[in-house]
Design a protein around this motif. Structure first.
Motif, PDB file in Angstrom:
ATOM      1  N   TYR A 130       0.834  -1.207   0.000  1.00  0.00           N
ATOM      2  CA  TYR A 130       0.000   0.000   0.000  1.00  0.00           C
ATOM      3  C   TYR A 130       0.867   1.256   0.000  1.00  0.00           C
ATOM      4  O   TYR A 130       0.638   2.182  -0.789  1.00  0.00           O
ATOM      5  CB  TYR A 130      -0.901  -0.053   1.232  1.00  0.00           C
ATOM      6  CG  TYR A 130      -1.702   1.188   1.533  1.00  0.00           C
ATOM      7  CD1 TYR A 130      -2.922   1.406   0.898  1.00  0.00           C
ATOM      8  CD2 TYR A 130      -1.269   2.114   2.474  1.00  0.00           C
ATOM      9  CE1 TYR A 130      -3.679   2.542   1.190  1.00  0.00           C
ATOM     10  CE2 TYR A 130      -2.017   3.244   2.772  1.00  0.00           C
ATOM     11  CZ  TYR A 130      -3.224   3.450   2.133  1.00  0.00           C
ATOM     12  OH  TYR A 130      -3.975   4.560   2.429  1.00  0.00           O
ATOM     13  N   THR A 139      -3.626   5.181   8.202  1.00  0.00           N
ATOM     14  CA  THR A 139      -4.312   4.076   7.532  1.00  0.00           C
ATOM     15  C   THR A 139      -4.253   2.845   8.418  1.00  0.00           C
ATOM     16  O   THR A 139      -3.170   2.373   8.785  1.00  0.00           O
ATOM     17  CB  THR A 139      -3.697   3.761   6.154  1.00  0.00           C
ATOM     18  OG1 THR A 139      -3.901   4.879   5.292  1.00  0.00           O
ATOM     19  CG2 THR A 139      -4.375   2.545   5.535  1.00  0.00           C
ATOM     20  N   HIS A 157      -4.512  -0.897   8.773  1.00  0.00           N
ATOM     21  CA  HIS A 157      -4.403  -2.123   7.976  1.00  0.00           C
ATOM     22  C   HIS A 157      -4.809  -3.348   8.793  1.00  0.00           C
ATOM     23  O   HIS A 157      -4.733  -4.477   8.303  1.00  0.00           O
ATOM     24  CB  HIS A 157      -2.967  -2.301   7.483  1.00  0.00           C
ATOM     25  CG  HIS A 157      -2.496  -1.205   6.595  1.00  0.00           C
ATOM     26  ND1 HIS A 157      -2.762  -1.166   5.242  1.00  0.00           N
ATOM     27  CD2 HIS A 157      -1.778  -0.083   6.862  1.00  0.00           C
ATOM     28  CE1 HIS A 157      -2.215  -0.081   4.717  1.00  0.00           C
ATOM     29  NE2 HIS A 157      -1.610   0.594   5.674  1.00  0.00           N
ATOM     30  N   VAL A 203      -9.377   0.112   5.622  1.00  0.00           N
ATOM     31  CA  VAL A 203      -9.355  -0.595   4.345  1.00  0.00           C
ATOM     32  C   VAL A 203     -10.575  -1.473   4.140  1.00  0.00           C
ATOM     33  O   VAL A 203     -10.730  -2.096   3.093  1.00  0.00           O
ATOM     34  CB  VAL A 203      -8.058  -1.420   4.185  1.00  0.00           C
ATOM     35  CG1 VAL A 203      -6.839  -0.516   4.183  1.00  0.00           C
ATOM     36  CG2 VAL A 203      -7.942  -2.483   5.271  1.00  0.00           C
ATOM     37  N   LEU A 213      -8.848  -0.913  -1.024  1.00  0.00           N
ATOM     38  CA  LEU A 213      -7.541  -0.970  -1.661  1.00  0.00           C
ATOM     39  C   LEU A 213      -7.681  -1.217  -3.155  1.00  0.00           C
ATOM     40  O   LEU A 213      -8.562  -1.964  -3.595  1.00  0.00           O
ATOM     41  CB  LEU A 213      -6.709  -2.092  -1.028  1.00  0.00           C
ATOM     42  CG  LEU A 213      -6.414  -1.935   0.468  1.00  0.00           C
ATOM     43  CD1 LEU A 213      -5.750  -3.188   1.012  1.00  0.00           C
ATOM     44  CD2 LEU A 213      -5.545  -0.725   0.725  1.00  0.00           C
ATOM     45  N   ARG A 261      -5.631  -2.487  -6.699  1.00  0.00           N
ATOM     46  CA  ARG A 261      -4.547  -3.424  -7.007  1.00  0.00           C
ATOM     47  C   ARG A 261      -4.429  -3.573  -8.511  1.00  0.00           C
ATOM     48  O   ARG A 261      -5.435  -3.730  -9.211  1.00  0.00           O
ATOM     49  CB  ARG A 261      -4.828  -4.781  -6.356  1.00  0.00           C
ATOM     50  CG  ARG A 261      -3.734  -5.826  -6.586  1.00  0.00           C
ATOM     51  CD  ARG A 261      -2.506  -5.544  -5.751  1.00  0.00           C
ATOM     52  NE  ARG A 261      -1.556  -6.637  -5.844  1.00  0.00           N
ATOM     53  CZ  ARG A 261      -0.514  -6.653  -6.664  1.00  0.00           C
ATOM     54  NH1 ARG A 261      -0.285  -5.664  -7.489  1.00  0.00           N
ATOM     55  NH2 ARG A 261       0.316  -7.687  -6.668  1.00  0.00           N
ATOM     56  N   TYR A 264      -5.968  -8.688   0.652  1.00  0.00           N
ATOM     57  CA  TYR A 264      -5.321  -8.371  -0.633  1.00  0.00           C
ATOM     58  C   TYR A 264      -5.306  -9.567  -1.575  1.00  0.00           C
ATOM     59  O   TYR A 264      -5.629  -9.469  -2.761  1.00  0.00           O
ATOM     60  CB  TYR A 264      -3.874  -7.952  -0.368  1.00  0.00           C
ATOM     61  CG  TYR A 264      -3.534  -6.520  -0.702  1.00  0.00           C
ATOM     62  CD1 TYR A 264      -3.871  -5.952  -1.918  1.00  0.00           C
ATOM     63  CD2 TYR A 264      -2.836  -5.725   0.205  1.00  0.00           C
ATOM     64  CE1 TYR A 264      -3.526  -4.635  -2.225  1.00  0.00           C
ATOM     65  CE2 TYR A 264      -2.497  -4.412  -0.085  1.00  0.00           C
ATOM     66  CZ  TYR A 264      -2.847  -3.877  -1.304  1.00  0.00           C
ATOM     67  OH  TYR A 264      -2.514  -2.580  -1.601  1.00  0.00           O
TER      68      TYR A 264
END
Length: 382
Positions: free
Chosen positions: A24, A120, A122, A155, A177, A179, A297
């Motif tokens: 990130y 942020t 996570h 997130v 997020l 990607r 992710y």
């Protein structure tokens, strides 16, 4: 010529190894509008993140005192070192990531009157397996981190809901997020590469079924639960190979499970692979059975690869996968449910294709460009 009035963004993150939070930071640091923002990254260690940032031309400050382990002496040294950096760099925006860097960084950012402090989240450390009293203290410290920030990015909605304390809703915003995966290996090439890594001389035969997972070998990822389901399916006569990509503290336990249950012909620990997402097309079915995931992710990446997925009802995973529409969701630590879900996909190639295509279409809407633009908007918001 660069704009002399651009804002300086100082990213802060605890570890420089390669994980979700590090990706990130890398994605934002390398993709922010260079006409508007000057980027500097302060981090602990000299791992892969530091190397990749330097290779991309991003200035990196290595914090000698920033380590994950806690000691009063080291914490004080970290406070002094970060204070010195804030005085020298005078950032317009301090964007902190991870629990330790977040807690200290938001406090010092306010103390040094940084115009905007962004945190942020996570993941929350109180989701890890630890004594109850520690969870209570950590819960409170996380709340303080959010309150000291000007804005907090979560997130996933699930992550935000887990910190249900006064004032959170005014401070925090959910930004999914983004990607983008570089050139992925096609199915055949990905399988050949994986077989070479695990030193299997045999080739993958056409039509052979592969199941896989990518995750740190850590207790919270519950890989022993997943392997128990894999064993049940193999014992029932299903024919497939299972590959687990990742490295970590659980390797010995997993190796022993494979050995004790005589699974060595079908189950393989691949180890860590750089840019493992490029290998995802090797698998017909992807499984992630974590107890806790802030976002997930790798499930997002499996969707971009068009794979059929089975995930647990943990954290942000249900915000990626819609049960029975883009994949299958099972309860955490439920071996039987995992087994049934995997068996359903093993038995139905049409369903695998349907889920894979649907998840791919959904994940393509969560682009890296959209994430960066939304973050830039927070930086410039008054």
């Amino acid at each position: 010529m660069l704009n002399p009035n651009r804002k300086k963004v100082l990213f802060l993150i605890t570890k420089s190894n390669w994980g979700g939070a590090q990706r990130y930071v890398y994605d934002l640091a390398t993709r922010l509008n260079k006409e508007q923002f000057e980027v500097v990254v302060a981090l602990g260690g000299s791992g892969e993140l530091a190397q990749m940032l330097e290779h991309a031309g991003i200035r990196v400050i290595q914090l000698k005192t920033l380590v994950r382990d806690i000691s009063l002496k080291r914490e004080w040294q970290f406070v002094m070192e970060l204070s010195r950096i804030l005085r020298n760099e005078r950032p317009d925006i301090l964007h902190v990531n991870s629990s330790k860097a977040g807690g200290v960084g938001t406090f010092l950012g306010r103390l040094h009157r940084v115009p905007k402090v962004i945190f942020t989240a996570h993941g929350w450390a109180f989701n890890e397996d630890r004594p109850g009293w520690q969870k209570i203290i950590i819960y409170f410290l996380h709340w303080l981190t959010v309150m000291f920030s000007h804005r907090t990015i979560a997130v996933s909605k699930a992550l935000l809901a887990q910190l249900n304390l006064p004032g959170i809703e005014k401070k925090a915003k959910v930004l999914y997020l983004g990607r983008t995966i570089g050139a992925m290996y096609d199915k055949t090439e990905a399988r050949e590469n994986i077989l070479n890594i695990v030193k299997l001389s045999e080739k993958s035969t056409p039509g052979e079924l592969w199941l896989g997972s990518i995750a740190e070998l850590h207790p919270i990822k519950r890989q022993l639960v997943l392997l128990s389901s894999v064993k049940q399916l193999l014992d029932a006569g299903h024919k497939f190979k299972f590959f687990l990509i990742g490295e970590g503290t659980e390797r010995t336990k997993l190796e022993n499970f494979i050995l004790e249950n005589k699974l060595g012909q079908n189950v393989f620990l691949v180890g860590a692979i750089n840019e493992a997402a490029r290998f995802l097309k090797a698998f017909d079915i992807f499984a992630l059975t974590s107890k806790s995931e802030a976002y997930g992710y790798v499930a997002h990446e499996a969707g971009l690869a068009g794979r059929a997925v089975v995930v647990t009802n943990a954290g942000g995973l249900p915000e990626i996968v819609d049960d029975n529409e883009t994949g299958l969701i099972v309860p955490v630590d439920d071996t039987e449910a995992i087994t049934r879900a995997l068996q359903r996909l093993i038995d139905d190639p049409t369903l695998r294709s349907k889920f894979g295509q649907a998840l791919q279409e959904k994940m393509q809407t969560r682009s890296l460009t959209k994430m960066v633009e939304a973050t830039e908007a927070l930086y410039t918001l008054n």
